[in-house]
Design an enzyme around this catalytic site. Structure first.
Site, short mmCIF file in Angstrom:
data_model
loop_
_atom_site.label_atom_id
_atom_site.label_comp_id
_atom_site.label_asym_id
_atom_site.label_seq_id
_atom_site.Cartn_x
_atom_site.Cartn_y
_atom_site.Cartn_z
N LEU A 1 2.88 -34.47 26.88
CA LEU A 1 4.29 -34.58 26.57
C LEU A 1 5.17 -33.76 27.52
O LEU A 1 6.26 -34.17 27.90
CB LEU A 1 4.53 -34.14 25.11
N ARG A 2 4.68 -32.61 27.94
CA ARG A 2 5.51 -31.73 28.77
C ARG A 2 5.71 -32.36 30.15
O ARG A 2 4.74 -32.68 30.84
CB ARG A 2 4.84 -30.36 28.89
N ASN B 1 4.35 -39.05 23.94
CA ASN B 1 4.26 -38.29 22.72
C ASN B 1 3.17 -38.92 21.86
O ASN B 1 3.40 -39.93 21.19
CB ASN B 1 5.61 -38.32 22.00
N ALA B 2 2.00 -38.31 21.89
CA ALA B 2 0.85 -38.90 21.19
C ALA B 2 1.05 -38.94 19.69
O ALA B 2 0.50 -39.79 19.00
CB ALA B 2 -0.41 -38.13 21.54
N SER C 1 -12.25 -28.12 31.28
CA SER C 1 -10.83 -28.20 30.98
C SER C 1 -10.12 -26.93 31.43
O SER C 1 -10.70 -25.85 31.41
CB SER C 1 -10.61 -28.48 29.49
N GLU C 2 -8.91 -27.09 31.86
CA GLU C 2 -8.16 -25.98 32.47
C GLU C 2 -8.04 -24.80 31.49
O GLU C 2 -8.15 -23.65 31.86
CB GLU C 2 -6.76 -26.45 32.87
N GLU C 3 -7.81 -25.16 30.25
CA GLU C 3 -7.62 -24.12 29.25
C GLU C 3 -8.91 -23.33 29.03
O GLU C 3 -8.90 -22.12 28.92
CB GLU C 3 -7.14 -24.74 27.94
N LEU D 1 -8.21 -30.94 23.03
CA LEU D 1 -8.73 -29.68 23.54
C LEU D 1 -7.66 -28.60 23.55
O LEU D 1 -6.59 -28.80 24.11
CB LEU D 1 -9.27 -29.89 24.97
N ASP E 1 -1.97 -26.89 20.63
CA ASP E 1 -1.02 -25.86 20.21
C ASP E 1 -1.34 -25.45 18.77
O ASP E 1 -1.35 -26.29 17.88
CB ASP E 1 0.39 -26.48 20.30
#
Lengths: 366, 273
Positions: free
Chosen positions: B110-111, B144-145, B242-244, B164, B167
């Protein structure tokens, strides 16, 4: 102003009052039965709030009628208009419906649907939209519940196991304000100015009617888009404000009113092949308050109630009792300013700005 | 074409999922022009590939969805080299693009800035790997899922759906913003094929409890035991690519993996009525 029908007698609502032309009666919505353990503050809030009726529904067996109000109250009456129950729900209801078994479905403005069982147990949360639910319908077999929202979505869920979604009916370009299930199909009306017919189990569109094609006065759309432009909303069609459907032999008759249009448009949709034709529209003498479609078409304007024959759009000699009643209580009948413009999305676009800023930054070589 | 630099695409971690963002989406899944995302697999909407071999490709559908994909680490990563992994027994590959070369994977974010970065990254990866044709099977949309998944996917289309490090939305009033919720799970079940899998990972204990509760309570999902997780290559991929998860690993030290992550895997099971 809302209209419902109980055992072939019309019931009108205006503000916090039910008007019954057949028995020449007015019924004010009483304050809610307040549970004893409420605090004084809560009590004040509840008593003060306005009890404007937001939705009215009748049971299929003709034994009950229920209304929901602005102050989160639901009042159920029997056929003689004695109060059967009077309770408060958690959030402002936007639409209520009886099931065959007499349970009640309550859709609210935050997007949830609750099932209130007849035995007074805790309500069951059935499903949720992330957007305001504008209308709700049960299929004739009661195996499906259909909800539409302020986004462009129509959701078809199994009933009562609503966690199982059967389909989404997608295609509308604006908020969907009405859904009606009739003769095994779903008819929907939207702010995009179209009426669409669906195979709701499959989520497949069967036909689409652009009601704006029948608007002769082009200035109406110009005016409306001018107003919405100031709010930075792009509109390309006059929104449908109400739609009702009845079955007439092997056809459906669809009645539609559009924002700022005085007439009520009528369409005939064949149930085989889904071809549709435009019928003569009906124009009230004065500003249209409301229309109601059953065996005949009732048009409520600021002066009188006119009744039209559906098959030829001809004026039927109007109901004298109704006329007198309407004349007498005209001052009670307020037009509810149900502003449809708030349903449009004020979209904010931060992407354009971001792209421009980034371009500048890259150019400056940072 | 060089890879985009992340420092130009930083954005705060939150974006209001209930706001009316100005987003582009098709009016229904069949109106989606996938050729913009997967030019090797789709022709323009309404057109057809001429030859037999390619016309088979148009029957492909997106089967993996990474919801809230962020910078797109799970889809495909920068590095082709072997990354040092704390657990030696993992046959490590980078991203869904490599591990599942035959599957089309789509990230949703979304961002705006982050989606822009991921998009540019995928384009750069494709350009750099032109000779091998890699990274043609992954793409991203800004979407926007929570509201618009039905416009992209049909019923039963997805084989795997990923959430993953979503928030956590700690405040009680923000719980309705959480990507895993009883309502939304019904939606996810609708998009998943029977036997499809829902993966969720978080490093927040409170969110983990919430997710387990709602997934376990949902009639259409069934939990897969931790034992069965061991054989799943995707789980290793999630934890490492994954980046996170890289960030968490960087910050939290390397040997604490089991303590930091809460992985859960759910199978979508059809309930017969």
């Amino acid at each position: 102003m809302l209209v419902a029908e109980l055992n072939s007698a019309l019931i009108l609502t205006s503000g916090d009052t039910l008007l019954l032309p057949a028995s020449n009666q007015l019924i004010k919505i009483p304050p809610p039965d307040v549970p004893p353990n409420l605090t004084k503050g809560q009590l004040q809030v509840l008593n003060k709030q306005d009890r404007t009726i937001t939705s009215v529904t009748t049971s299929r067996d003709g034994k009950h009628i229920a209304v929901s109000t602005e102050n989160k109250q639901i009042v159920v009456f029997d056929a003689a208009f004695r109060i059967v129950s009077n309770f408060i729900v958690n959030r402002a209801p936007s639409k209520i419906l009886f099931t065959k078994s007499g349970d009640m479905l309550v859709a609210d403005r935050t997007g949830d649907v609750y099932l209130y069982k007849r035995e007074k147990t805790e309500p069951v949360l059935l499903l949720g939209h992330l957007s305001m639910i504008l209308d709700m319908a049960l299929s004739e077999c009661e195996k499906y519940i259909i909800t539409c929202d302020r986004d462009e979505k129509i959701r078809v869920s199994r009933f009562p196991n609503t966690y199982n979604i059967a389909s989404f009916c997608l295609g509308h370009d604006e908020f969907v304000i009405r859904v009606v299930v009739i003769k095994g199909v779903l008819v929907s009306a939207s702010g995009d100015g179209t009426v669409r017919v669906w195979d709701y189990v499959k989520g497949a569109q069967l036909c689409s009617i652009d009601t704006n094609l029948c608007v002769k006065d082009e200035k109406l759309l110009e005016e409306f888009s001018g107003v919405m432009d100031r709010e930075k909303v792009d509109v390309t069609a006059l929104p449908i404000t109400d739609m009702q459907v009845v079955c007439d032999g092997d056809c459906l008759v669809v009645a539609v009113s559009l924002y700022s249009c005085r007439d009520v448009q009528l369409y005939r949709v064949e149930l085989e092949g889904y071809n549709w034709t435009v019928l003569n529209s009906v124009e009230p003498v004065d500003a249209l308050h409301k229309f109601y479609l059953s065996k005949n078409l009732y048009i409520f304007d600021s002066f009188k109630v006119s009744v039209y024959n559906l098959s030829n759009s001809a004026l039927i000699n109007s109901d004298k009792q109704m006329d007198e009643f309407y004349e007498k209580h005209k001052n009670v009948l307020k037009i509810s300013e149900n502003e449809i413009t708030v349903l449009y999305k004020r979209k904010f676009d931060n992407v354009q700005e971001y792209l421009e800023r980034k371009k500048l930054r890259l150019e400056s070589g940072k | 074409m060089s890879l985009p630099q992340k420092r130009f695409f930083r954005q705060r971690a939150h974006s209001n999922p209930l706001a009316d963002h100005s987003l582009e989406f098709p009016s229904c899944p069949s109106k989606m022009d996938w050729s913009e995302h997967f030019p090797l697999f789709f022709t323009k909407l309404g057109e057809r590939f001429n030859d037999e071999e390619n016309s088979m490709k148009t029957k492909k559908k997106v089967e993996f969805a990474d919801v809230g994909c962020g910078y797109g680490g799970l889809l495909g990563s920068f590095c082709e080299v072997q990354v040092t992994v704390p657990r030696a027994d993992i046959n490590f590959k980078v991203g869904l693009a490599d591990t599942f070369p035959e599957v089309l994977s789509l990230g949703l974010e979304l961002r705006a800035k982050v989606a822009d970065y991921a998009h540019k990254k995928i384009l750069a990866l494709r350009e750099q790997n032109k000779s091998t044709g890699k990274y043609q099977n992954i793409s991203i949309v800004r979407a926007n899922a929570m509201k618009y998944l039905p416009y992209f996917f049909e019923k039963g289309q997805l084989k795997k759906i990923f959430f993953l490090f979503p928030d956590p939305h700690f405040k009680k009033s923000k719980h309705k913003w959480r990507i895993i919720s009883p309502h939304l799970l019904s939606d996810y079940a609708y998009f998943l094929a029977v036997g499809g899998l829902l993966y969720t990972v978080t490093d927040v204990a409170e969110l983990y409890e919430w997710e387990i509760k709602h997934l376990s309570e949902h009639p259409l999902f069934m939990r897969i035991s931790n034992e069965s997780l061991k054989g799943d290559a995707t789980v290793d991929l999630i934890l490492n690519s994954s980046e996170e998860s890289k960030k968490v690993t960087r910050q939290g030290g390397d040997n604490k993996m089991g303590e930091i992550y809460y992985v859960s895997l759910f199978l979508f099971a059809l309930v017969v009525f």
